[in-house]
Structure formats: structure tokens, C-alpha cells
Write a protein that holds these residues in place. Sequence first.
Motif, PDB file in Angstrom:
ATOM      1  N   TRP A  71       0.822  -1.209   0.000  1.00 21.04           N
ATOM      2  CA  TRP A  71       0.000   0.000   0.000  1.00 21.04           C
ATOM      3  C   TRP A  71       0.855   1.257   0.000  1.00 21.04           C
ATOM      4  N   GLY A  89       0.420   4.758   1.461  1.00 21.85           N
ATOM      5  CA  GLY A  89      -0.380   5.517   2.421  1.00 21.85           C
ATOM      6  C   GLY A  89       0.379   5.605   3.729  1.00 21.85           C
ATOM      7  N   GLY A 129      -5.368   7.080   4.811  1.00 24.02           N
ATOM      8  CA  GLY A 129      -4.773   7.842   3.729  1.00 24.02           C
ATOM      9  C   GLY A 129      -4.209   6.988   2.615  1.00 24.02           C
ATOM     10  N   VAL A 130      -4.811   5.827   2.362  1.00 26.77           N
ATOM     11  CA  VAL A 130      -4.289   4.922   1.342  1.00 26.77           C
ATOM     12  C   VAL A 130      -4.734   5.379  -0.041  1.00 26.77           C
ATOM     13  N   ARG A 131      -3.768   5.730  -0.862  1.00 24.95           N
ATOM     14  CA  ARG A 131      -4.076   6.121  -2.250  1.00 24.95           C
ATOM     15  C   ARG A 131      -4.214   4.898  -3.148  1.00 24.95           C
ATOM     16  N   LYS A 161      -7.794   1.610  -5.621  1.00 30.86           N
ATOM     17  CA  LYS A 161      -7.321   2.987  -5.791  1.00 30.86           C
ATOM     18  C   LYS A 161      -8.369   3.934  -5.221  1.00 30.86           C
ATOM     19  N   GLY A 162      -7.988   4.702  -4.208  1.00 33.05           N
ATOM     20  CA  GLY A 162      -8.911   5.635  -3.595  1.00 33.05           C
ATOM     21  C   GLY A 162      -9.140   6.861  -4.448  1.00 33.05           C
ATOM     22  N   THR A 180      -8.415   8.992  -1.360  1.00 30.28           N
ATOM     23  CA  THR A 180      -7.842   8.007  -0.444  1.00 30.28           C
ATOM     24  C   THR A 180      -8.954   7.227   0.243  1.00 30.28           C
ATOM     25  N   GLU A 221      -0.531   8.629  -9.927  1.00 30.27           N
ATOM     26  CA  GLU A 221      -1.948   8.965  -9.690  1.00 30.27           C
ATOM     27  C   GLU A 221      -2.807   8.368 -10.771  1.00 30.27           C
TER      28      GLU A 221
END
Length: 282
Positions: free
Chosen positions: A136, A138, A179-181, A195-196, A199, A282
Motif C-alpha cells: 500500500w 499511504g 490515507g491509502v491512495r 485505488k482511492g 484516499t 496517480e
Amino acid sequence: MTKGGRNFFSDNPLGGGYGGFSKPIAGTRFTVWRSPMDNDAEIRNEWEKKRLNHLWTHVDGFTVKPAEGSVVLETAVTLCAPSLAPAFQGRILYEVNGRGDIRVEASLIPQRNEVSYLPRVGLVMELPLDFTTVDWYGHGPQENYPDLLDGAAFGLYSLPVTAWHEPYIRPQENGCRCGVRKAILRSADTALMIKGEPTVALTVHHYPQSVLDAAEHAWEIPAGMQTCQVFIDGFMSGVGTKSCGHPPLAPYLVKMEGPLTYAFVLSFDSRADQNDASMRKE
């Protein structure tokens, strides 16, 4: 319902033979409960009185609509506890594109404001036991919650699912990463990417929350449970220090006010890349 395409074929919005993935999967469903921590000792009475740990999900409707380059599945649900009025109205949208990526948008609307704050608002799903590793991007590497992020650096991490469990003397909610992207859950032959937008809070365990609720001691958590529970939360309340001090501060509380809406994307891919550049992209 069946959606066909070069890379996707499924009769379930979260299963099928996509990306080499043909194993059973159960999900997704709303959850607002976390097994009370020591710091939740006071608020847990409110949560249990309103039976947040015993909410049933009633499916009110299900629709399938074509869209440009995708198909959209919408599920409307009501969450209620036995003998109590409905607590929440919910909606989950699954938008599946031609590559098999699934964008999930979840929205929960409280129907009454009867607790000071909620433990969490998110979705939980179940993967086969052979998903054993999580990468992960984040906060980490240790567990962290919204009011404990200063001690959890943002970065790229990897741990086996077994290491997400924190062995507290009294079993309780544990293991969240905020806060996991991006995250990748891996088995020997495939991977699930989350995928957040932007997040999510992520928790992965080999047991459901009900196991923590029932156990008074760490040795009472059964070994060898045949499950991989994945909690993908849009909202998570802080933990505070109420066992010996102050409850969570107001900015870290999930208030029973709605709608509470968030989104993320699921992608199954046996080739999912864990390198630094890929995970940070991203």
C-alpha cells in the motif's frame, strides 16, 4: 446479469474470470461497526444500544444501465436492526468499463441522529484465503487512525495479511491504515488493486469483526479461519485517549449526518506492479 468483453466476463460485479481471476469472492456490503477499543469504552454503550453491531441489510432495488463505454449497476439498500426503525438508506454504484475496472461509489444516509458519532462508514468484502500480501501507498507501516497520523509516515509499504493484526490483550478493532491512495492485495496468481478517490482507510484481516466482539482474550481468536476480510472505509472515527484521558476531538469524528459518500476503483490484474513509480502514480 452478464457483461462480456475481451478481458471481462462475470455474473457478479465483484467476481468472474477477469484477469485470470476465477475464485469465489463475497462483497461488497456496508459496515458502520468496529469492535470497540478500550478507548471506545464510553461510546460503545450508545453504539450497542442502537445495535450498530446487528444491522441487517435489506436490498430495496437493483438496476443495470448501459453507459458510454461501461455498464452501471446500482443497488439501493436499507440498514436496520431487529425491532428498531431503519437506521440508514444506502446506495452503491458499480461502474464497470471495458477493461473490467470497477468504480465503486458508496453513499450512506442516516435516517436518525441517535449516537454522538459513528465508528466508521465503509464497505467490507471477502477474498479467498490465498490473498496473503498487501502492498500500500499511504500511512504506515504500523496501524494508524485519523488522530494518530503524525507517528505514521506516508510512504510505500508491504506486509503479509497476518501482520496486520495487532495482538492487544483484549481483542478489539485494530490494523487500520489511513490515507491509502493505492493498495494491491496479492495471491500466488493474481492481484486486486484498490485505488482511492483520493484516499481510503484500509484494514485486512483473516477474521470478521464478530470474532473480536466475542473474544475476551487473544487466545480466543480462532486460528486457521478460511477468509480474508477487506474493509475499505471512506470514514473512520479517531480513537482518542478515553481509556485514560480525552475522547477523540471533534475533527476526527464521523457524525451521523449525511449523505456520507466516497469512491474507489477495483482492478483485478495478475500483472499488477508493486514498483515504487507504479504505486505512486496517480
